[in-house]
Design a protein around this motif. Structure first.
Motif, mmCIF file in Angstrom:
data_model
loop_
_atom_site.group_PDB
_atom_site.id
_atom_site.type_symbol
_atom_site.label_atom_id
_atom_site.label_comp_id
_atom_site.label_asym_id
_atom_site.label_seq_id
_atom_site.Cartn_x
_atom_site.Cartn_y
_atom_site.Cartn_z
ATOM 1 N N ALA A 146 0.803 -1.191 0.004
ATOM 2 C CA ALA A 146 0.093 0.124 -0.044
ATOM 3 C C ALA A 146 0.707 1.273 0.066
ATOM 4 O O ALA A 146 0.206 2.201 -0.248
ATOM 5 N N TRP A 147 2.138 1.152 0.390
ATOM 6 C CA TRP A 147 3.111 2.265 0.305
ATOM 7 C C TRP A 147 4.120 1.899 -0.856
ATOM 8 O O TRP A 147 4.586 0.991 -1.050
ATOM 9 N N PRO A 148 4.442 3.039 -1.532
ATOM 10 C CA PRO A 148 5.255 3.162 -2.648
ATOM 11 C C PRO A 148 6.865 2.978 -2.042
ATOM 12 O O PRO A 148 7.307 3.356 -0.996
ATOM 13 N N LEU A 149 7.568 2.445 -3.216
ATOM 14 C CA LEU A 149 8.966 2.291 -2.832
ATOM 15 C C LEU A 149 9.541 3.631 -3.320
ATOM 16 O O LEU A 149 8.987 4.325 -4.068
ATOM 17 N N ARG A 150 10.511 3.878 -2.681
ATOM 18 C CA ARG A 150 11.429 5.215 -2.959
ATOM 19 C C ARG A 150 12.102 5.197 -4.389
ATOM 20 O O ARG A 150 12.224 6.271 -4.934
ATOM 21 N N LEU A 151 12.583 4.057 -4.711
ATOM 22 C CA LEU A 151 13.180 3.823 -5.959
ATOM 23 C C LEU A 151 12.364 2.784 -6.767
ATOM 24 O O LEU A 151 11.564 2.190 -6.415
#
Length: 292
Positions: A146-151
């Motif tokens: 539910a939370w995006p990856l930074r890269l």
């Protein structure tokens, strides 16, 4: 394990009630938001970890125990549960019965904690265990999807491959993706846990909470809460240094993919290792007292 444990304290009713109330108020500050989210069906990737990964339930954490060898004046055994027995002054924990059931576990925990404390801390992992848990996965496949990856997945993979992964903690290593496991310099197992864990490891220091509650009610609940408090702070660093972007939740990233971020991580890791050392020593002392 049949000798009686000499009382370490006799607490008047006002004293033990004050300690119990202080413990409950301290723990309620942690439990309240978690329980409210649970009622709403909301998940939190940082705050929920200590309640979902570890088996100690919120009600168990909130319940106060004075520890072994403490007599509570004017207390009712029914108020404290089946592990307590009446004495002339009031009640006390039936230490002999509890430690007889737990003898093997106490020895195992004591051996692990002492072995860990006897090693030099390794501070060069840069939190790569969390990155190895998403290595070569898509956004849909990662645990906290539910939370995006930074890269991007490709950039995340290059970060993992550019760093030497030296995870010594089995319960972190077992969550590595299959392609990430061969990249680890160590091969920790449950059987080799005593030989691998070291005091710089974030997860080994978070686990002080686990060993404390597994010793409950033989150890004071204040010690369990101290370990929980440290674990909660460590978990925050763990996820800030992870590949997830949790800035929307108020967690600015520690960018361990950069030189500056790695330096920030090591400084925090060293601080946590220093704070964990006296808690680990207190748990070892409690084990020695119980086994003595």
């Amino acid at each position: 394990m049949t000798a009686a444990l000499a009382p370490v304290a006799v607490l008047d009713a006002a004293d033990w009630r004050r300690r119990r109330r202080a413990h409950e108020e301290r723990v309620d500050a942690w439990l309240g938001p978690h329980l409210a989210r649970r009622r709403r069906g909301e998940k939190h990737p940082v705050e929920d970890f200590l309640f979902t990964y570890y088996s100690h339930r919120p009600g168990q954490l909130r319940r106060w125990h004075p520890g072994a060898g403490v007599e509570l004046r004017d207390a009712d055994p029914a108020e404290f549960g089946r592990d307590y027995r009446p004495v002339a002054a009031g009640v006390t924990l039936d230490t002999a019965a509890v430690r007889a059931r737990r003898a093997e576990s106490i020895r195992w925990i004591r051996t692990l904690l002492a072995a860990t404390a006897g090693r030099q801390p390794h501070l060069g992992c840069f939190g790569m265990h969390e990155w190895a848990m998403v290595y070569r996965q898509t956004q849909a496949e990662v645990r906290h999807n539910a939370w995006p990856l930074r890269l991007t997945p490709e950039e995340t993979a290059r970060t993992v491959e550019a760093n030497r992964i030296r995870c010594s903690h089995f319960d972190a290593y077992r969550f590595f993706t299959a392609p990430a496991r061969p990249l680890n310099l160590l091969d920790p197992t449950r059987e080799t846990q005593h030989a691998h864990e070291q005091p710089g490891c974030l997860h080994a220091n978070m686990d002080l909470y686990k060993w404390a509650y597994k010793l409950s009610p033989l150890v004071p609940s204040e010690l369990v809460a101290d370990c929980f408090e440290l674990a909660r702070e460590i978990r925050t660093l763990d996820m800030r240094a992870s590949p997830y972007d949790l800035s929307a939740l108020g967690y600015p990233p520690v960018r361990v993919e950069t030189v500056e971020g790695r330096h920030e991580y090591v400084q925090a890791q060293r601080s946590f290792a220093e704070r964990a050392a006296p808690l680990r020593a207190r748990l070892v002392d409690e084990c020695d007292r119980l086994l003595g």
